[in-house]
Structure formats: C-alpha cells, structure tokens
Design a protein around this motif. Structure first.
Motif, PDB file in Angstrom:
ATOM      1  N   VAL A 110       0.837  -1.206   0.000  1.00  0.00           N
ATOM      2  CA  VAL A 110       0.000   0.000   0.000  1.00  0.00           C
ATOM      3  C   VAL A 110       0.867   1.249   0.000  1.00  0.00           C
ATOM      4  CG1 VAL A 110      -1.634   1.361   1.359  1.00  0.00           C
ATOM      5  CG2 VAL A 110      -2.013  -1.075   1.066  1.00  0.00           C
ATOM      6  N   THR A 111       1.898   1.254   0.820  1.00  0.00           N
ATOM      7  CA  THR A 111       2.792   2.407   0.902  1.00  0.00           C
ATOM      8  C   THR A 111       3.535   2.625  -0.410  1.00  0.00           C
ATOM      9  OG1 THR A 111       3.087   2.093   3.288  1.00  0.00           O
ATOM     10  CG2 THR A 111       4.747   3.418   2.138  1.00  0.00           C
ATOM     11  N   ILE A 112       4.050   1.552  -0.991  1.00  0.00           N
ATOM     12  CA  ILE A 112       4.774   1.674  -2.257  1.00  0.00           C
ATOM     13  C   ILE A 112       3.844   2.186  -3.350  1.00  0.00           C
ATOM     14  CG2 ILE A 112       5.992   0.407  -4.068  1.00  0.00           C
ATOM     15  CD1 ILE A 112       6.998  -1.485  -1.892  1.00  0.00           C
ATOM     16  N   ASP A 113       2.642   1.647  -3.416  1.00  0.00           N
ATOM     17  CA  ASP A 113       1.680   2.075  -4.431  1.00  0.00           C
ATOM     18  C   ASP A 113       1.367   3.566  -4.281  1.00  0.00           C
ATOM     19  OD1 ASP A 113      -0.368   1.244  -6.560  1.00  0.00           O
ATOM     20  OD2 ASP A 113      -1.645   2.228  -5.066  1.00  0.00           O
ATOM     21  N   ARG A 114       1.204   4.018  -3.058  1.00  0.00           N
ATOM     22  CA  ARG A 114       0.927   5.443  -2.825  1.00  0.00           C
ATOM     23  C   ARG A 114       2.098   6.295  -3.306  1.00  0.00           C
ATOM     24  NH1 ARG A 114      -0.270   5.143   2.211  1.00  0.00           N
ATOM     25  NH2 ARG A 114       1.815   5.597   3.027  1.00  0.00           N
ATOM     26  N   ASN A 115       3.310   5.854  -3.038  1.00  0.00           N
ATOM     27  CA  ASN A 115       4.482   6.602  -3.488  1.00  0.00           C
ATOM     28  C   ASN A 115       4.593   6.613  -5.010  1.00  0.00           C
ATOM     29  OD1 ASN A 115       5.228   7.148  -0.847  1.00  0.00           O
ATOM     30  ND2 ASN A 115       6.612   5.399  -0.703  1.00  0.00           N
ATOM     31  N   LEU A 116       4.280   5.497  -5.634  1.00  0.00           N
ATOM     32  CA  LEU A 116       4.335   5.424  -7.094  1.00  0.00           C
ATOM     33  C   LEU A 116       3.373   6.428  -7.723  1.00  0.00           C
ATOM     34  CD1 LEU A 116       4.441   1.536  -7.557  1.00  0.00           C
ATOM     35  CD2 LEU A 116       6.272   3.118  -8.165  1.00  0.00           C
ATOM     36  N   ARG A 117       2.211   6.548  -7.148  1.00  0.00           N
ATOM     37  CA  ARG A 117       1.192   7.431  -7.723  1.00  0.00           C
ATOM     38  C   ARG A 117       1.454   8.909  -7.430  1.00  0.00           C
ATOM     39  NH1 ARG A 117      -2.473   4.201  -9.990  1.00  0.00           N
ATOM     40  NH2 ARG A 117      -2.437   2.022  -9.313  1.00  0.00           N
ATOM     41  N   GLN A 118       2.417   9.169  -6.584  1.00  0.00           N
ATOM     42  CA  GLN A 118       2.840  10.546  -6.346  1.00  0.00           C
ATOM     43  C   GLN A 118       4.100  10.903  -7.135  1.00  0.00           C
ATOM     44  OE1 GLN A 118       3.247  10.696  -2.081  1.00  0.00           O
ATOM     45  NE2 GLN A 118       1.046  10.846  -1.719  1.00  0.00           N
ATOM     46  N   ASP A 119       4.602   9.928  -7.895  1.00  0.00           N
ATOM     47  CA  ASP A 119       5.820  10.121  -8.683  1.00  0.00           C
ATOM     48  C   ASP A 119       5.441  10.781 -10.011  1.00  0.00           C
ATOM     49  OD1 ASP A 119       8.063   9.899 -10.303  1.00  0.00           O
ATOM     50  OD2 ASP A 119       8.624   7.928  -9.533  1.00  0.00           O
ATOM     51  N   GLN A 120       5.816  12.033 -10.189  1.00  0.00           N
ATOM     52  CA  GLN A 120       5.428  12.774 -11.384  1.00  0.00           C
ATOM     53  C   GLN A 120       6.035  12.179 -12.656  1.00  0.00           C
ATOM     54  OE1 GLN A 120       3.104  15.219 -11.406  1.00  0.00           O
ATOM     55  NE2 GLN A 120       2.882  14.595  -9.252  1.00  0.00           N
ATOM     56  N   ASP A 121       7.239  11.641 -12.557  1.00  0.00           N
ATOM     57  CA  ASP A 121       7.858  11.011 -13.725  1.00  0.00           C
ATOM     58  C   ASP A 121       7.069   9.783 -14.165  1.00  0.00           C
ATOM     59  OD1 ASP A 121       9.881  12.879 -13.844  1.00  0.00           O
ATOM     60  OD2 ASP A 121      11.213  11.723 -12.529  1.00  0.00           O
ATOM     61  N   LEU A 122       6.636   8.979 -13.210  1.00  0.00           N
ATOM     62  CA  LEU A 122       5.856   7.798 -13.542  1.00  0.00           C
ATOM     63  C   LEU A 122       4.486   8.190 -14.082  1.00  0.00           C
ATOM     64  CD1 LEU A 122       5.588   4.742 -13.588  1.00  0.00           C
ATOM     65  CD2 LEU A 122       4.844   4.825 -11.202  1.00  0.00           C
ATOM     66  N   MET A 123       3.918   9.250 -13.555  1.00  0.00           N
ATOM     67  CA  MET A 123       2.608   9.692 -14.007  1.00  0.00           C
ATOM     68  C   MET A 123       2.631  10.173 -15.458  1.00  0.00           C
ATOM     69  SD  MET A 123       0.286   9.130 -11.739  1.00  0.00           S
ATOM     70  CE  MET A 123       1.179   7.579 -11.528  1.00  0.00           C
ATOM     71  N   LYS A 124       3.836  10.466 -15.983  1.00  0.00           N
ATOM     72  CA  LYS A 124       3.945  10.837 -17.387  1.00  0.00           C
ATOM     73  C   LYS A 124       3.754   9.633 -18.301  1.00  0.00           C
ATOM     74  CE  LYS A 124       7.133  14.656 -16.419  1.00  0.00           C
ATOM     75  NZ  LYS A 124       8.533  15.149 -16.571  1.00  0.00           N
ATOM     76  N   ASP A 125       3.741   8.446 -17.703  1.00  0.00           N
ATOM     77  CA  ASP A 125       3.487   7.208 -18.451  1.00  0.00           C
ATOM     78  C   ASP A 125       2.192   6.597 -17.923  1.00  0.00           C
ATOM     79  OD1 ASP A 125       3.532   4.891 -19.885  1.00  0.00           O
ATOM     80  OD2 ASP A 125       5.383   4.104 -19.035  1.00  0.00           O
ATOM     81  N   PRO A 126       1.042   7.184 -18.273  1.00  0.00           N
ATOM     82  CA  PRO A 126      -0.236   6.745 -17.698  1.00  0.00           C
ATOM     83  C   PRO A 126      -0.646   5.345 -18.118  1.00  0.00           C
ATOM     84  CG  PRO A 126      -0.622   8.278 -19.490  1.00  0.00           C
ATOM     85  CD  PRO A 126       0.862   8.273 -19.248  1.00  0.00           C
ATOM     86  N   ASP A 127       0.045   4.777 -19.116  1.00  0.00           N
ATOM     87  CA  ASP A 127      -0.279   3.424 -19.573  1.00  0.00           C
ATOM     88  C   ASP A 127       0.556   2.355 -18.872  1.00  0.00           C
ATOM     89  OD1 ASP A 127      -2.162   4.294 -21.517  1.00  0.00           O
ATOM     90  OD2 ASP A 127      -0.506   4.841 -22.840  1.00  0.00           O
ATOM     91  N   ALA A 128       1.379   2.752 -17.920  1.00  0.00           N
ATOM     92  CA  ALA A 128       2.278   1.805 -17.255  1.00  0.00           C
ATOM     93  C   ALA A 128       1.485   0.718 -16.528  1.00  0.00           C
ATOM     94  CB  ALA A 128       3.179   2.536 -16.278  1.00  0.00           C
ATOM     95  N   VAL A 129       1.940  -0.521 -16.669  1.00  0.00           N
ATOM     96  CA  VAL A 129       1.325  -1.667 -15.996  1.00  0.00           C
ATOM     97  C   VAL A 129       2.444  -2.612 -15.569  1.00  0.00           C
ATOM     98  CG1 VAL A 129      -0.205  -3.661 -16.214  1.00  0.00           C
ATOM     99  CG2 VAL A 129      -0.788  -1.530 -17.367  1.00  0.00           C
ATOM    100  N   PHE A 130       2.463  -2.977 -14.316  1.00  0.00           N
ATOM    101  CA  PHE A 130       3.462  -3.938 -13.852  1.00  0.00           C
ATOM    102  C   PHE A 130       3.013  -4.535 -12.516  1.00  0.00           C
ATOM    103  CE2 PHE A 130       4.751   0.288 -12.479  1.00  0.00           C
ATOM    104  CZ  PHE A 130       5.003   0.141 -11.126  1.00  0.00           C
ATOM    105  N   MET A 131       3.661  -5.620 -12.145  1.00  0.00           N
ATOM    106  CA  MET A 131       3.413  -6.264 -10.862  1.00  0.00           C
ATOM    107  C   MET A 131       4.520  -5.864  -9.897  1.00  0.00           C
ATOM    108  SD  MET A 131       1.111  -8.668  -9.752  1.00  0.00           S
ATOM    109  CE  MET A 131       0.897 -10.106 -10.816  1.00  0.00           C
ATOM    110  N   MET A 132       4.138  -5.548  -8.678  1.00  0.00           N
ATOM    111  CA  MET A 132       5.134  -5.288  -7.642  1.00  0.00           C
ATOM    112  C   MET A 132       5.042  -6.403  -6.601  1.00  0.00           C
ATOM    113  SD  MET A 132       3.354  -2.132  -5.550  1.00  0.00           S
ATOM    114  CE  MET A 132       2.636  -1.301  -6.967  1.00  0.00           C
ATOM    115  N   GLY A 133       6.163  -6.750  -6.024  1.00  0.00           N
ATOM    116  CA  GLY A 133       6.174  -7.824  -5.038  1.00  0.00           C
ATOM    117  C   GLY A 133       7.099  -7.514  -3.885  1.00  0.00           C
TER     118      GLY A 133
END
Length: 236
Positions: free
Chosen positions: A61-84
């Motif tokens: 949950v914490t990692i996902d929240r951080n990912l969604r606050q990452d402006q660089d990642l948000m520039k790739d709105p089609d990104a899809v991956f599994m985190m473990g």
C-alpha cells in the motif's frame, strides 16, 4: 422439512498461496513438500508453502501510494506492472526484498518509492535479477542451480515473484534453518492503462481481495525455486 445448513465460515488462513500448497509434490526433489525426515522429525522442505501476510500488504500500500505521487511515472499513464515484496528469516537472519516485473533494464520501483514504509523501516532492499533465457540454469533460494521441466511455459517472463526468489538465491546465504518466507504481490495499473489481463490478477481469498495471485508461469516456476533440499539428498 429440509435441515438448515449453516453458512460456511470463510477461511481466515493467509490470503494467497504462491507456487501451490504444502501438500503438493516438489518437481525438483520429488518429495511431498510437507514430508518429514524419519530420523530428525523435521520437514525436508524448509519452505513447504509461500503465503502472504497483513504486514506485507501494508508495505505494498505504501509503495503504491508513493508510485502514484511520482510525477515522472505519471507521465506514463499506460504503465502496468506487478510489484512484489518478500520477507524471510534464514539461519536466524532476516531479509526484506522488493521487486517489480518488467523487461526494462531499470526497475519500476526505486529507492524513493520506499519512503514511509513503517514495517521494518529502512531494512528493505530492491532486487532486479534477470531470469535465465530458458529452462536451464535457474537458482533456488538456497543458491543451488536447477533446471525446469521442458513443459514449463512462460519461463522467460520477468515476474516480480520470480525476481524476489532469484534475488534471495543470489545472496548465497548460509543455510542452516528456515523460520519463514512470505510474499505478497500487487498490480500497478496506470490511470489510462487498458490491460484487462493484468487487472484480473487479484486475490480471491477471505482475508484480502486486492493483492495479486501469481500468474501461471510463476505458479509453475516457484516450486523449483523454493526447494531447499540439498542437491546431494536428491535421488533421481
């Protein structure tokens, strides 16, 4: 008058199994994964089964929240991956690993995405090993090599679960005892991603419904990787 049937209580056991049940037969050593040594009374498999946990889910949950606050990642709105995420206690020492699926040279999850993790704060390590290119030369969590059966499909898929186990095996740990090994996975789906297949990788257990279950390729590979029976004890 028909008798009343009480509703079955939901199974409150850990939500997901990764790589099958402890009652399964191991494809590497060919022992049942819950078999005990006749002389010592201990399990031959130190890791008969891989489950998730509430604490690991909180890390996701914490990692996902951080990912969604990452402006660089948000520039790739089609990104899809599994985190473990994985936690293990081997020979008295604890290990905490994080990985993300994908074929990119750089992993999706970076150090900056680990901020705010309260569970074992500061102990987490990101790993990104490349899976072997075929069925041969895989690494068990004990650091021993193993070949997968030729009929195992999707062996080159760079999934987070496999990266976590290969990352643990790559440490070549001293292997005296295993207290636990647990793993949780979660799908990251960008705001504009159109990937119905990835959206289907969610839990179906009673304790949680948004963590992910491992794909078929991982379910087939994981049993080989978690086998910690020493090679010299395996009789073909």
């Amino acid at each position: 008058m028909p008798s009343k049937v009480r509703p079955r209580n939901p199974d409150r056991a850990p939500n997901l199994l990764h790589g099958g049940k402890k009652s399964d037969t191991c494809p590497r050593c060919h022992f049942p994964r819950n078999k005990k040594d006749k002389n010592k009374g201990k399990l031959l498999h130190g890791i008969p089964e891989v489950t998730d946990s509430e604490q690991l889910r909180s890390v996701l949950v914490t990692i996902d929240r951080n990912l969604r606050q990452d402006q660089d990642l948000m520039k790739d709105p089609d990104a899809v991956f599994m985190m473990g995420v994985l936690e293990a206690k081997i020979s008295g020492r604890e290990h905490f690993l994080i990985a993300s699926s994908g074929r990119t040279a750089e992993p999706w999850i970076r150090e900056k995405h680990l901020n705010g993790i309260s569970y074992h704060q500061g102990a987490w390590e990101t790993v990104n090993p490349a899976p072997p290119a075929g069925h041969r030369g895989w690494l068990t969590v004990r650091g021993e090599t193993v070949d997968l059966a030729p009929n195992v499909a999707g062996v080159t898929r760079p999934c987070s679960a496999v990266k976590l186990l290969l990352g643990l095996g790559g440490k070549r740990l001293e292997w005296k005892s295993v207290e636990y090994l647990r793993m949780s996975e979660m799908v990251y789906v960008g705001p504009e991603a159109d990937d119905a297949g990835m959206r289907n990788w969610h839990g179906k257990g009673a304790t949680n419904s948004w963590t992910a279950h491992s794909c078929d390729a991982c379910q087939a590979r994981i049993p080989y990787l978690i086998c910690d029976v020493p090679t010299n004890q395996i009789v073909d």
